[in-house]
Design a protein around this motif. Structure first.
Motif, PDB file in Angstrom:
ATOM      1  N   ALA A 203       0.716  -1.463   0.724  1.00 14.59           N
ATOM      2  CA  ALA A 203      -0.071   0.175   0.083  1.00 14.59           C
ATOM      3  C   ALA A 203       1.083   1.421   0.107  1.00 14.59           C
ATOM      4  N   PHE A 204       1.858   1.329   0.578  1.00 11.95           N
ATOM      5  CA  PHE A 204       3.073   2.812   1.006  1.00 11.95           C
ATOM      6  C   PHE A 204       3.087   2.866  -0.627  1.00 11.95           C
ATOM      7  N   ALA A 205       3.734   1.295  -1.356  1.00 12.90           N
ATOM      8  CA  ALA A 205       4.419   1.277  -2.789  1.00 12.90           C
ATOM      9  C   ALA A 205       3.440   2.240  -3.765  1.00 12.90           C
ATOM     10  N   ALA A 206       2.716   2.226  -3.710  1.00 15.27           N
ATOM     11  CA  ALA A 206       0.597   3.151  -4.466  1.00 15.27           C
ATOM     12  C   ALA A 206       1.356   4.094  -3.887  1.00 15.27           C
ATOM     13  N   THR A 207       1.925   4.475  -2.869  1.00 14.13           N
ATOM     14  CA  THR A 207       1.202   6.181  -2.658  1.00 14.13           C
ATOM     15  C   THR A 207       2.190   7.445  -3.198  1.00 14.13           C
ATOM     16  N   ILE A 208       1.862   8.466  -3.256  1.00 16.23           N
ATOM     17  CA  ILE A 208       2.657   9.305  -4.582  1.00 16.23           C
ATOM     18  C   ILE A 208       3.414   9.255  -4.031  1.00 16.23           C
ATOM     19  N   GLU A 209       4.368   8.936  -3.040  1.00 15.89           N
ATOM     20  CA  GLU A 209       5.332   9.766  -2.874  1.00 15.89           C
ATOM     21  C   GLU A 209       6.565   8.245  -2.582  1.00 15.89           C
ATOM     22  N   SER A 210       5.974   6.922  -2.961  1.00 18.49           N
ATOM     23  CA  SER A 210       7.224   6.322  -3.490  1.00 18.49           C
ATOM     24  C   SER A 210       7.470   6.730  -4.426  1.00 18.49           C
ATOM     25  N   SER A 211       8.866   5.956  -4.686  1.00 21.97           N
ATOM     26  CA  SER A 211       9.533   6.289  -6.266  1.00 21.97           C
ATOM     27  C   SER A 211       9.508   5.359  -6.669  1.00 21.97           C
ATOM     28  N   ALA A 212       8.575   4.228  -6.799  1.00 14.23           N
ATOM     29  CA  ALA A 212       8.071   3.116  -7.514  1.00 14.23           C
ATOM     30  C   ALA A 212       7.679   4.279  -8.900  1.00 14.23           C
ATOM     31  N   GLU A 214       5.890   5.338 -12.362  1.00 12.66           N
ATOM     32  CA  GLU A 214       4.241   5.395 -12.555  1.00 12.66           C
ATOM     33  C   GLU A 214       3.548   4.507 -13.104  1.00 12.66           C
ATOM     34  N   ASN A 215       4.219   3.569 -14.082  1.00 15.92           N
ATOM     35  CA  ASN A 215       3.727   3.095 -14.656  1.00 15.92           C
ATOM     36  C   ASN A 215       3.456   1.415 -13.758  1.00 15.92           C
ATOM     37  N   PHE A 216       4.331   1.155 -13.029  1.00 19.84           N
ATOM     38  CA  PHE A 216       4.780   0.086 -12.099  1.00 19.84           C
ATOM     39  C   PHE A 216       2.610   0.542 -10.551  1.00 19.84           C
ATOM     40  N   LYS A 217       2.883   2.099 -10.120  1.00 17.20           N
ATOM     41  CA  LYS A 217       1.989   1.765  -9.526  1.00 17.20           C
ATOM     42  C   LYS A 217       0.870   2.144 -10.292  1.00 17.20           C
ATOM     43  N   GLN A 218       0.757   2.266 -11.871  1.00 23.56           N
ATOM     44  CA  GLN A 218      -0.587   2.012 -12.510  1.00 23.56           C
ATOM     45  C   GLN A 218      -0.979   0.326 -12.501  1.00 23.56           C
ATOM     46  N   ALA A 219      -0.027  -0.259 -12.836  1.00 22.83           N
ATOM     47  CA  ALA A 219      -0.239  -2.171 -12.785  1.00 22.83           C
ATOM     48  C   ALA A 219      -0.185  -2.472 -11.639  1.00 22.83           C
ATOM     49  N   MET A 220      -0.182  -1.817 -10.335  1.00 25.81           N
ATOM     50  CA  MET A 220      -0.485  -2.349  -9.031  1.00 25.81           C
ATOM     51  C   MET A 220      -2.099  -2.074  -8.770  1.00 25.81           C
ATOM     52  N   CYS A 221      -2.565  -0.204  -9.392  1.00 13.60           N
ATOM     53  CA  CYS A 221      -4.286  -0.719  -9.618  1.00 13.60           C
ATOM     54  C   CYS A 221      -4.834  -1.141 -10.597  1.00 13.60           C
ATOM     55  N   ALA A 271      14.827  -5.578 -10.850  1.00 12.33           N
ATOM     56  CA  ALA A 271      14.203  -4.886 -10.204  1.00 12.33           C
ATOM     57  C   ALA A 271      14.165  -3.687 -10.401  1.00 12.33           C
ATOM     58  N   LYS A 272      15.617  -3.137 -10.483  1.00 12.64           N
ATOM     59  CA  LYS A 272      15.745  -1.125 -11.094  1.00 12.64           C
ATOM     60  C   LYS A 272      14.429  -1.121 -11.769  1.00 12.64           C
ATOM     61  N   GLU A 273      14.969  -2.050 -13.662  1.00 10.99           N
ATOM     62  CA  GLU A 273      14.497  -2.080 -14.541  1.00 10.99           C
ATOM     63  C   GLU A 273      12.639  -1.664 -14.506  1.00 10.99           C
ATOM     64  N   GLY A 274      11.843  -3.129 -13.708  1.00 13.08           N
ATOM     65  CA  GLY A 274      10.614  -2.944 -13.469  1.00 13.08           C
ATOM     66  C   GLY A 274      10.502  -1.888 -12.191  1.00 13.08           C
ATOM     67  N   MET A 275      11.029  -1.613 -11.354  1.00 15.56           N
ATOM     68  CA  MET A 275      10.242  -1.200 -10.070  1.00 15.56           C
ATOM     69  C   MET A 275      10.357   0.244  -9.988  1.00 15.56           C
ATOM     70  N   LEU A 276      11.657   0.950 -10.377  1.00 16.82           N
ATOM     71  CA  LEU A 276      12.456   2.219 -10.918  1.00 16.82           C
ATOM     72  C   LEU A 276      12.508   3.130 -12.321  1.00 16.82           C
ATOM     73  N   ASN A 277      12.395   2.218 -13.048  1.00 20.88           N
ATOM     74  CA  ASN A 277      12.218   2.571 -14.613  1.00 20.88           C
ATOM     75  C   ASN A 277      11.213   2.399 -15.542  1.00 20.88           C
ATOM     76  N   GLY A 278       9.871   1.552 -15.168  1.00 24.16           N
ATOM     77  CA  GLY A 278       8.855   1.326 -15.654  1.00 24.16           C
ATOM     78  C   GLY A 278       8.414   0.690 -16.436  1.00 24.16           C
ATOM     79  N   ASN A 279       9.032  -0.845 -17.083  1.00 22.68           N
ATOM     80  CA  ASN A 279       9.404  -1.721 -17.948  1.00 22.68           C
ATOM     81  C   ASN A 279       8.311  -2.640 -16.952  1.00 22.68           C
ATOM     82  N   LEU A 280       7.733  -2.882 -17.477  1.00 24.04           N
ATOM     83  CA  LEU A 280       5.790  -3.388 -17.050  1.00 24.04           C
ATOM     84  C   LEU A 280       6.524  -5.109 -18.187  1.00 24.04           C
ATOM     85  N   GLN A 281       7.240  -4.757 -19.290  1.00 20.42           N
ATOM     86  CA  GLN A 281       7.203  -6.088 -19.418  1.00 20.42           C
ATOM     87  C   GLN A 281       8.397  -7.638 -19.175  1.00 20.42           C
TER      88      GLN A 281
END
Length: 319
Positions: A203-212, A214-221, A271-281
């Motif tokens: 739930a905190f990973a999906a917050t505005i202040e998280s450094s995840a 935005e692609n990853f955050k939307q994937a969570m939703c 993990a960096k590529e997906g969570m920080l850089n937003g590569n969802l594939q």
């Protein structure tokens, strides 16, 4: 309903960390930087900077950022299996950190040193046995994490609900439960079963202040009830959001490839590529099983308010 008037059950965790709510924001890799830790602290929780994905210089920068954004206590989560552990600990101490969460290793090596430095030490475990061993090592509290949690999990695959029952009245020190906690009603249940606090990651990973990303955050939703799976059990079990990379891992495991081949498939920086850089594939998207309950991106303040409202509503239903 005024959540400011909430009275939590008696908890040593509140005093141990000097916080208002018995909630710890998990120190996750690539997600838990200084901005998130400070926002969680300002919302009345314990905010943690996740050192696992940080070199010592970056860790110092993120701790300083957190201190610039809040006057409240924050901590760091430091995995003990890396060669940079000693330097990370020294950097954190020099930056004024007094709360250390350690994980992925034995607490025996660093707990005595940190206690001599006047620090509070919490160790993260996945079984009642390791909780007891951590207590024997002198830690102040333990986080006991069910295998519903995101990221790397224990090999025993014990669920949060079972851990709560296995730990009830078994430890002299307080325990914080983690894994699948994302609603106020789950906090109520955890506290009713003996936990003195909860640790929340997804739930905190999906917050505005998280450094995840935005692609990853939307994937969570957009995640469904069956969107995460425990993969790479032969190496280190890790819970991932399903994507092309996770499916390749599953196919490799079904074909009984060697550990060496699995490690080659994992490579470096997934993990960096997906969570920080937003590569969802092709990125490694570490997230908890409860991710299907994430419906919107909230600020930490709004998330904590939501959790407290849900807690009060759940408590009122059973009174």
């Amino acid at each position: 309903m005024n959540t400011e008037l909430i009275k939590w059950p008696k908890s040593r965790i509140l005093e141990l960390f000097d916080i208002e709510n018995p909630i710890v924001q998990a120190g996750m890799v690539w997600v838990s930087g200084g901005k998130l830790a400070a926002a969680a602290a300002n919302a009345g929780c314990l905010g943690l900077v996740g050192a696992g994905s940080m070199n010592p210089d970056l860790l110092k920068t993120q701790i300083n950022k957190a201190h610039a954004l809040t006057q409240k206590p924050i901590g760091v989560n430091i995995p003990l299996l890396y060669d940079k552990t000693e330097e990370q600990i020294k950097v954190a101490l020099n930056a004024g950190i007094k709360i250390f969460f350690t994980s992925a290793g034995s607490p025996k090596k660093w707990t005595p040193f940190l206690k001599k430095e006047g620090c509070t030490v919490v160790h993260v475990v996945s079984t009642p046995e390791f909780a007891q061993k951590s207590q024997d090592a002198g830690v102040d509290a333990v986080v006991v994490e069910g295998f519903e949690a995101g990221g790397h999990n224990g090999r025993d695959e014990i669920t949060t609900l079972v851990l709560l029952q296995q730990l009830q009245n078994k430890l002299a020190i307080p325990f914080i439960i983690a894994g699948g906690i994302a609603t106020g009603s789950s906090i109520l249940g955890a506290l009713a079963m003996g936990a003195e606090g909860v640790q929340i990651g997804t739930a905190f990973a999906a917050t505005i202040e998280s450094s995840a990303h935005e692609n990853f955050k939307q994937a969570m939703c957009n995640a469904q009830y069956n969107s995460t799976f425990l993969r790479m059990k032969k190496i280190v079990p890790v819970r991932l959001l399903e994507n092309d990379f996770a499916q390749k891992v599953a196919q490799a495991e079904n074909n009984c490839v060697s550990n060496e081949e699995l490690l080659k498939l994992l490579g470096k920086g997934r993990a960096k590529e997906g969570m920080l850089n937003g590569n969802l594939q092709e990125g490694e998207l570490e997230i908890g099983q409860i991710v299907s309950e994430i419906k919107e991106i909230l600020s930490c303040t709004k998330l904590v308010h939501k959790l407290k409202m849900e807690y009060l509503e759940a408590r009122n239903r059973i009174l």
